[in-house]
Motif scaffolding. Sequence first.
Motif, PDB file in Angstrom:
ATOM      1  N   TYR A  67       0.831  -1.202   0.000  1.00 57.29           N
ATOM      2  CA  TYR A  67       0.000   0.000   0.000  1.00 57.29           C
ATOM      3  C   TYR A  67       0.868   1.256   0.000  1.00 57.29           C
ATOM      4  O   TYR A  67       1.971   1.270   0.546  1.00 57.29           O
ATOM      5  N   GLY A 103       0.440   8.742   6.860  1.00 56.19           N
ATOM      6  CA  GLY A 103      -0.414   7.559   6.932  1.00 56.19           C
ATOM      7  C   GLY A 103      -0.718   6.978   5.561  1.00 56.19           C
ATOM      8  O   GLY A 103       0.081   7.090   4.628  1.00 56.19           O
ATOM      9  N   TYR A 104      -1.904   6.346   5.431  1.00 55.08           N
ATOM     10  CA  TYR A 104      -2.292   5.768   4.158  1.00 55.08           C
ATOM     11  C   TYR A 104      -2.555   6.913   3.189  1.00 55.08           C
ATOM     12  O   TYR A 104      -3.348   7.810   3.478  1.00 55.08           O
ATOM     13  N   LEU A 105      -1.870   6.878   2.051  1.00 58.14           N
ATOM     14  CA  LEU A 105      -1.932   8.000   1.122  1.00 58.14           C
ATOM     15  C   LEU A 105      -3.097   7.829   0.151  1.00 58.14           C
ATOM     16  O   LEU A 105      -3.255   6.782  -0.474  1.00 58.14           O
ATOM     17  N   PHE A 107       1.896   4.305   1.650  1.00 60.01           N
ATOM     18  CA  PHE A 107       1.819   4.673   3.061  1.00 60.01           C
ATOM     19  C   PHE A 107       3.070   5.428   3.437  1.00 60.01           C
ATOM     20  O   PHE A 107       4.173   5.031   3.062  1.00 60.01           O
TER      21      PHE A 107
END
Lengths: 163, 358
Positions: B153, B160-162, B155
């Motif tokens: 992922y 954080g999670y992009l 990230f």
Amino acid sequence: MKCESCGAPATVHQTMLVAGQQQQWHLCRRCAEERNWIQNNELNLPNILQQVIGQHLTPEMDELARLICPVCGIRFMEFRAQGRLGCPHDYEFFRVGLEPILHRLHRSTRHRGKVPQAGVPQNTLELLSLRQRLRAAVEAEQFHEAAVLRDLLRQREAGHESG
Amino acid sequence: MNLDDLTFTSGEWLRATGPESDIVISSRIRLARNLAAFPFTSRVSALQKSEIEHLLREKVAQLNLSPRLDYLSVASLPALDRQFLVERQLISRELANVEGPRGVALGPQETLSLMVNEEDHLRLQVMRSGFTLESAYAEIDHVDDLLEQQVTYAFSEEFGYLTACPTNVGTGMRASVMLHLPALETSKHIDKVFRSLQKINLAVRGLYGEGSRASGHFYQISNQVTLGKSEQQILREIHAAVPQIIEFERTARRSWLNDNRQGLQDKISRAYGTLCNATMMTSEETMELLSYVRLGVNLGLIEDLSIPTINELFIHTQPAHLQKLVGESLDGEARNTARANYLRARLREAGAQSHGSI
């Protein structure tokens, strides 16, 4: 009145008060539609506002406006106009411009939640860049280079997934 | 998976079996995720979009889930089927209408759905009946972990999670609860509720309606902030706010009964009567009348009609569902007639009698 963009007769007129200054804009219908000022026959006010403010630049913003992401080619101003970033690298590349936005949206600029079980992924920029180079090679029909890049990408990704 | 089979049911999350299901219709958690090595959806080439779909489809198929998920290529579905999936809340309007290779992996119970090539490469969603945010999160977190083992992922430690849109970055999580609030809306107290929720960064949206006007008195409460708070903190905040709203609605219903039982009974009876007899019904009117009937069932003023049946009627009278049930494409007026026919038949079948005297 002539369209400021193309010189055709202007039929869309906007007068706005931006930071204490009155600004007037005159566009023909086609240019207004191209800029998404008109949607479904109605003026798209939020979009217009964004674009106008985006062009009302301070020196810092002026510099930011010129930045183009080396990976995906998006300009900061494009992002501001459409609300979407181009690639994961943009968070780093446009950091200075993004931080105030993140602060306004979330009152924070730092992640405090879940982290991937395998940890923070490394070398993703390299993979991203390789992939974009591959795309460019394919589009330019440089198939030999594309094949080389594809192999390189496979190697790197395999290395990636095994940790 | 055969969409036509789905037509005749209403999906797990409408079974009204969860906690507080007189007022809480469903709870939903959505996670936004992107692959690390590709630009975001709006910026990839058509070829890359195909690659992403192919890759994610494969990885999803390899997940060790039971029951297994079925993948539907949304790009290959006719418009009616896409609309059908939107009405069932299995895909977003965006996924239905955007161009290019895209799809969704669905579980047979319709609680888990994984969208591919929406605004982000991957949008995971779990939806459950009643007030069940915690168990919904446990499920989606588990699926997220499983997927994470298969793909990398996008990230960053800092952000954080992009995600494609900064409004989703960080946890990438949107947690929401759908509530039925006829008493609060009718008593006009709902504005107060909105304002107090906005103060704690929760967004309120009328479902199915335009802007904040709710159709059928359904409202969706969700978190606005996704960055700077942990997933648990976000869930805690919604979890703390919802019971208060539930209590407000219950109080508003009791007041309504106390102050004007006759008037309320009449409103409900008329709604029920119209649904049982009208020969043309618009979507709008159906939503409103079914909402009163649902209230009537909750308050014990209508017997012999169950909440799951009413939930089913809400879904089946939506445009795409209706056309699939009837088996043909219908334009506006014909739809209104078909809708009324369907309602009369179903309600007659339920055989309910509204008790006029209390």
